[in-house]
Design an enzyme around this catalytic site. Structure first.
Site, mmCIF file in Angstrom:
data_model
loop_
_atom_site.group_PDB
_atom_site.id
_atom_site.type_symbol
_atom_site.label_atom_id
_atom_site.label_comp_id
_atom_site.label_asym_id
_atom_site.label_seq_id
_atom_site.Cartn_x
_atom_site.Cartn_y
_atom_site.Cartn_z
ATOM 1 C CG HIS A 15 36.648 42.286 35.919
ATOM 2 N ND1 HIS A 15 37.687 41.771 36.651
ATOM 3 C CD2 HIS A 15 36.590 43.601 36.229
ATOM 4 C CE1 HIS A 15 38.237 42.721 37.374
ATOM 5 N NE2 HIS A 15 37.595 43.849 37.142
ATOM 6 C CG HIS A 57 43.848 47.183 36.770
ATOM 7 N ND1 HIS A 57 44.638 47.149 37.901
ATOM 8 C CD2 HIS A 57 42.566 47.165 37.216
ATOM 9 C CE1 HIS A 57 43.873 47.103 38.977
ATOM 10 N NE2 HIS A 57 42.607 47.112 38.587
HETATM 11 O O1 G3P Z 1 34.700 48.402 37.423
HETATM 12 C C1 G3P Z 1 34.659 47.328 38.310
HETATM 13 C C2 G3P Z 1 36.052 46.821 38.635
HETATM 14 O O2 G3P Z 1 36.768 46.709 37.445
HETATM 15 C C3 G3P Z 1 36.782 47.689 39.602
HETATM 16 O O3 G3P Z 1 37.981 47.123 40.067
HETATM 17 O O4 G3P Z 1 40.421 46.969 40.128
HETATM 18 O O5 G3P Z 1 39.153 45.474 38.640
HETATM 19 O O6 G3P Z 1 39.346 47.880 38.108
HETATM 20 P P1 G3P Z 1 39.279 46.857 39.183
HETATM 21 MG MG MG Z 2 38.132 48.010 36.347
#
Ligand code: G3P
Ligand code: MG
Length: 260
Positions: A15, A57
């Site tokens: 992630h 992000h």
């Molecule tokens: O793509 C899955 C996840 O990354 C979505 O949430 O806020 O971590 O981008 P976020």
């Molecule tokens: Mg994401």
């Protein structure tokens, strides 16, 4: 030309790279994920003021850089001058001090070197949904490394997904949601998405089954507990996004890939 027939996504996806270990959405984070044994990563993309696609992000700079203000109002040159690593660990003396915000082009070069597949999330700044979808998908279509499995585009923003479809119809898309919305079948169909990615705590065995029955891949974010990952996999979830992928990899069946 991206060969979308060759696009299996792994069951554990790093992630924002490997956000538990390194500053998120940096080249160091991609490198770390590969070092942990991950086969695929996810990262977030948005546009600078002058239209460059970068890995980032938030809409604003404060949390993950030394800068202030909106990413959408910052040029690439100014963004590149910021430290995107010191916030994470140890300040200016830390291991990641001086880490830069990467462009999508740089990230693609790293992925090619590391042999990593990627879920590219389009995270548009407000009002730039269409422009960002077109730019990200266009850049992937033009520059995605041939040696890698085809990328998967994901977004919470349907305008961005629609634009991505327009710019690169052959790249598969996933709809990101915090909870499975009423009318999800129509939404997914309208965007011709192959997968739904949902906040893990809002998934149930029944929901997963219903999505799978429609032929969709289902993935969950963000899962750092191997017991929870095991439950989700048992329900039929195809993949999980994790900040600490090494915690889950020993329990995953990495030989099992799902198609976007
Ligand atoms: O793509 C899955 C996840 O990354 C979505 O949430 O806020 O971590 O981008 P976020
Ligand atoms: Mg994401």
């Amino acid at each position: 030309m991206i060969d979308t027939e060759f696009a299996p996504v792994s069951t554990v996806i790093g992630h924002r790279g490997a956000a538990g270990h390194t500053p998120e959405n940096t080249l160091a984070s991609l490198e770390k994920a590969a070092g942990l044994g991950v086969r695929w990563v996810e990262f977030d993309t948005k546009l600078t003021a002058d239209g460059h696609v970068v890995l980032f992000h938030d809409d604003t700079l404060e949390r993950t850089t030394g800068g202030r203000g909106a990413v959408a109002e910052t040029t690439l040159a100014d963004l590149r001058a910021l430290d995107a690593g010191s916030w994470f660990d140890g300040g200016s003396q830390g291991a990641y001090a001086g880490e830069r915000v990467p462009t999508l082009k740089e990230a693609m070069e790293s992925l090619a070197r590391l042999g990593l597949g990627a879920v590219i999330e389009i995270k548009p700044s407000p009002g730039r949904e269409r422009e960002t979808g077109l730019a990200v998908a266009g850049a992937l279509a033009a520059g995605w490394p041939e040696t890698l499995p085809a990328p998967l585009i994901a977004s919470f923003e349907k305008t961005a997904l629609g634009a991505a479809r327009e710019a690169a119809p052959n790249i598969h898309r996933a709809l990101n949601v915090f909870r499975i919305p009423r009318g999800w079948r129509n939404r997914v169909k309208a965007l011709n998405c192959r997968a739904v990615h949902c906040l893990e705590r809002n998934l149930t065995a029944r929901r997963v089954r219903a999505l799978k029955d429609e032929g969709l891949a289902v993935r969950a974010f963000t899962v750092n507990d191997p017991v929870r990952a095991g439950t989700l996999w048992r329900w039929g979830v195809d993949g999980v996004f994790s900040d600490y992928p090494e915690r889950l990899l020993p329990f995953s069946r990495e030989s099992h890939f799902s198609w976007p």
